[in-house]
Design a protein around this motif. Structure first.
Motif, PDB file in Angstrom:
ATOM      1  N   MET A   1      68.981  27.876  51.485  1.00 51.61           N
ATOM      2  CA  MET A   1      67.885  27.468  51.616  1.00 51.61           C
ATOM      3  C   MET A   1      67.615  26.626  52.678  1.00 51.61           C
ATOM      4  O   MET A   1      68.480  25.741  53.184  1.00 51.61           O
ATOM      5  N   LEU A   2      66.627  26.971  53.870  1.00 50.59           N
ATOM      6  CA  LEU A   2      66.576  26.277  55.015  1.00 50.59           C
ATOM      7  C   LEU A   2      65.508  25.096  54.783  1.00 50.59           C
ATOM      8  O   LEU A   2      64.370  25.066  54.190  1.00 50.59           O
ATOM      9  N   ILE A   3      65.759  23.790  55.455  1.00 50.68           N
ATOM     10  CA  ILE A   3      64.829  22.660  55.105  1.00 50.68           C
ATOM     11  C   ILE A   3      64.965  22.124  56.713  1.00 50.68           C
ATOM     12  O   ILE A   3      65.649  21.964  57.335  1.00 50.68           O
ATOM     13  N   ALA A   4      63.510  21.594  56.845  1.00 51.22           N
ATOM     14  CA  ALA A   4      63.245  20.970  58.297  1.00 51.22           C
ATOM     15  C   ALA A   4      62.698  19.675  58.082  1.00 51.22           C
ATOM     16  O   ALA A   4      62.109  19.394  57.057  1.00 51.22           O
ATOM     17  N   THR A   5      63.247  18.594  58.888  1.00 51.57           N
ATOM     18  CA  THR A   5      63.002  17.287  58.650  1.00 51.57           C
ATOM     19  C   THR A   5      62.959  16.772  60.162  1.00 51.57           C
ATOM     20  O   THR A   5      63.470  17.274  61.081  1.00 51.57           O
ATOM     21  N   ASP A   6      61.588  16.011  60.157  1.00 45.68           N
ATOM     22  CA  ASP A   6      61.358  15.272  61.392  1.00 45.68           C
ATOM     23  C   ASP A   6      61.512  13.902  61.517  1.00 45.68           C
ATOM     24  O   ASP A   6      61.940  13.442  60.289  1.00 45.68           O
ATOM     25  N   SER A   7      61.519  13.258  62.435  1.00 43.14           N
ATOM     26  CA  SER A   7      61.896  11.712  62.735  1.00 43.14           C
ATOM     27  C   SER A   7      60.908  10.980  61.984  1.00 43.14           C
ATOM     28  O   SER A   7      60.780   9.785  61.564  1.00 43.14           O
ATOM     29  N   ARG A   8      59.529  11.554  61.421  1.00 45.31           N
ATOM     30  CA  ARG A   8      58.535  11.046  60.624  1.00 45.31           C
ATOM     31  C   ARG A   8      58.608  11.166  59.225  1.00 45.31           C
ATOM     32  O   ARG A   8      57.790  10.493  58.562  1.00 45.31           O
ATOM     33  N   GLY A   9      59.890  11.623  58.943  1.00 42.00           N
ATOM     34  CA  GLY A   9      60.077  11.778  57.493  1.00 42.00           C
ATOM     35  C   GLY A   9      59.364  13.054  56.857  1.00 42.00           C
ATOM     36  O   GLY A   9      59.460  13.320  55.471  1.00 42.00           O
ATOM     37  N   HIS A  10      58.598  14.010  57.607  1.00 42.80           N
ATOM     38  CA  HIS A  10      58.353  15.145  57.175  1.00 42.80           C
ATOM     39  C   HIS A  10      59.216  16.111  56.856  1.00 42.80           C
ATOM     40  O   HIS A  10      60.144  16.497  57.517  1.00 42.80           O
ATOM     41  N   VAL A  11      59.259  16.593  55.583  1.00 47.42           N
ATOM     42  CA  VAL A  11      60.098  17.500  55.060  1.00 47.42           C
ATOM     43  C   VAL A  11      59.499  19.135  54.691  1.00 47.42           C
ATOM     44  O   VAL A  11      58.567  18.726  53.935  1.00 47.42           O
ATOM     45  N   LEU A  12      59.883  20.172  55.138  1.00 46.43           N
ATOM     46  CA  LEU A  12      59.440  21.179  54.864  1.00 46.43           C
ATOM     47  C   LEU A  12      60.496  22.374  54.420  1.00 46.43           C
ATOM     48  O   LEU A  12      61.642  22.416  55.063  1.00 46.43           O
ATOM     49  N   LYS A  13      60.403  22.637  53.128  1.00 43.68           N
ATOM     50  CA  LYS A  13      61.499  23.719  52.739  1.00 43.68           C
ATOM     51  C   LYS A  13      61.296  25.129  52.871  1.00 43.68           C
ATOM     52  O   LYS A  13      59.839  25.452  53.051  1.00 43.68           O
ATOM     53  N   HIS A  14      61.833  25.885  53.441  1.00 42.20           N
ATOM     54  CA  HIS A  14      61.743  27.365  53.986  1.00 42.20           C
ATOM     55  C   HIS A  14      60.523  27.209  55.088  1.00 42.20           C
ATOM     56  O   HIS A  14      59.664  27.914  54.842  1.00 42.20           O
ATOM     57  N   PRO A  15      60.755  26.431  56.140  1.00 42.52           N
ATOM     58  CA  PRO A  15      59.628  26.426  57.305  1.00 42.52           C
ATOM     59  C   PRO A  15      59.827  27.801  57.830  1.00 42.52           C
ATOM     60  O   PRO A  15      60.675  28.474  58.175  1.00 42.52           O
ATOM     61  N   SER A  16      58.288  27.929  58.423  1.00 40.78           N
ATOM     62  CA  SER A  16      58.112  29.099  59.100  1.00 40.78           C
ATOM     63  C   SER A  16      58.223  29.114  60.500  1.00 40.78           C
ATOM     64  O   SER A  16      58.613  27.862  60.996  1.00 40.78           O
ATOM     65  N   LYS A  17      58.251  30.194  61.327  1.00 43.61           N
ATOM     66  CA  LYS A  17      58.757  30.190  62.676  1.00 43.61           C
ATOM     67  C   LYS A  17      57.397  29.303  63.236  1.00 43.61           C
ATOM     68  O   LYS A  17      57.679  28.517  64.201  1.00 43.61           O
ATOM     69  N   PRO A  18      56.312  29.364  62.911  1.00 42.88           N
ATOM     70  CA  PRO A  18      55.085  28.652  63.658  1.00 42.88           C
ATOM     71  C   PRO A  18      55.277  27.084  62.930  1.00 42.88           C
ATOM     72  O   PRO A  18      55.130  26.201  63.787  1.00 42.88           O
ATOM     73  N   ALA A  19      55.746  27.001  62.106  1.00 42.68           N
ATOM     74  CA  ALA A  19      56.017  25.489  61.577  1.00 42.68           C
ATOM     75  C   ALA A  19      57.270  24.721  62.425  1.00 42.68           C
ATOM     76  O   ALA A  19      56.853  23.612  62.856  1.00 42.68           O
ATOM     77  N   ILE A  20      57.939  25.379  62.547  1.00 43.93           N
ATOM     78  CA  ILE A  20      59.372  25.122  63.166  1.00 43.93           C
ATOM     79  C   ILE A  20      58.794  24.573  64.879  1.00 43.93           C
ATOM     80  O   ILE A  20      58.951  23.882  65.524  1.00 43.93           O
ATOM     81  N   GLY A  21      58.010  25.654  65.259  1.00 41.38           N
ATOM     82  CA  GLY A  21      57.393  25.702  66.599  1.00 41.38           C
ATOM     83  C   GLY A  21      56.218  24.383  66.741  1.00 41.38           C
ATOM     84  O   GLY A  21      56.421  23.794  67.695  1.00 41.38           O
ATOM     85  N   ALA A  22      55.630  24.140  65.636  1.00 43.31           N
ATOM     86  CA  ALA A  22      54.765  22.928  65.877  1.00 43.31           C
ATOM     87  C   ALA A  22      55.526  21.608  65.608  1.00 43.31           C
ATOM     88  O   ALA A  22      55.331  20.684  66.466  1.00 43.31           O
ATOM     89  N   MET A  23      56.900  21.640  65.041  1.00 46.04           N
ATOM     90  CA  MET A  23      57.552  20.365  64.703  1.00 46.04           C
ATOM     91  C   MET A  23      57.989  20.054  66.320  1.00 46.04           C
ATOM     92  O   MET A  23      58.276  18.785  66.691  1.00 46.04           O
ATOM     93  N   LEU A  24      58.604  21.134  66.786  1.00 46.42           N
ATOM     94  CA  LEU A  24      59.235  20.997  68.367  1.00 46.42           C
ATOM     95  C   LEU A  24      58.039  20.583  69.009  1.00 46.42           C
ATOM     96  O   LEU A  24      58.341  19.747  70.085  1.00 46.42           O
ATOM     97  N   ALA A  25      56.880  21.080  69.294  1.00 41.71           N
ATOM     98  CA  ALA A  25      55.812  20.675  70.168  1.00 41.71           C
ATOM     99  C   ALA A  25      55.587  19.280  69.929  1.00 41.71           C
ATOM    100  O   ALA A  25      54.784  18.686  70.937  1.00 41.71           O
ATOM    101  N   ASP A  26      55.284  18.809  68.775  1.00 41.93           N
ATOM    102  CA  ASP A  26      54.836  17.633  68.149  1.00 41.93           C
ATOM    103  C   ASP A  26      55.964  16.413  68.748  1.00 41.93           C
ATOM    104  O   ASP A  26      55.644  15.154  68.644  1.00 41.93           O
TER     105      ASP A  26
END
Length: 121
Positions: A1-26
């Motif tokens: 399973m892929l999990i994305a976490t950002d420095s603000r504590g937002h966690v996404l399980k199974h992040p999509s390409k657009p979600a990963i792109g948005a996290m990077l852009a933010d």
């Protein structure tokens, strides 16, 4: 399973390409994004992370299971970071191609055990 976490504590399980792109852009200076691959068939830590160090520099790192397989690079290209994150997330075999990586695994080596005879001195 892929999990994305950002420095603000937002966690996404199974992040999509657009979600990963948005996290990077933010990302703002000092922020980071971590993508972890949690798989019962893979031992160790499998992740890629990016830290937006300042207004122009990204620090990108990945680990393939063990500390000895920990790599880092610096870049000013958000596009290069995006391609690396998305390629890694998709488990593409050559996702790291075109980037010069430094093995920093020695920084994460096991601590040296203290000699019990020396501690009595």
């Amino acid at each position: 399973m892929l999990i994305a976490t950002d420095s603000r504590g937002h966690v996404l399980k199974h992040p999509s390409k657009p979600a990963i792109g948005a996290m990077l852009a933010d990302l703002r200076p000092g922020d980071h994004v971590l993508l972890e691959r949690q798989d019962e068939h893979r031992e160790g830590d499998w992740y890629i992370q990016v830290w937006f160090r300042d207004e122009t520099t990204y620090q990108l790192e990945f680990r393939n299971g063990v500390p000895a397989e920990h790599y880092q690079t610096l870049t000013t290209s958000q596009e290069q970071v995006s391609q690396a994150l998305l390629g890694w997330a998709a488990d593409e075999p050559d996702w790291q191609r075109g980037i010069t990586w430094d093995n920093i695994g020695a920084m994460f080596g096991a601590p040296v055990a203290e000699d019990p005879d020396q501690s009595a001195l």
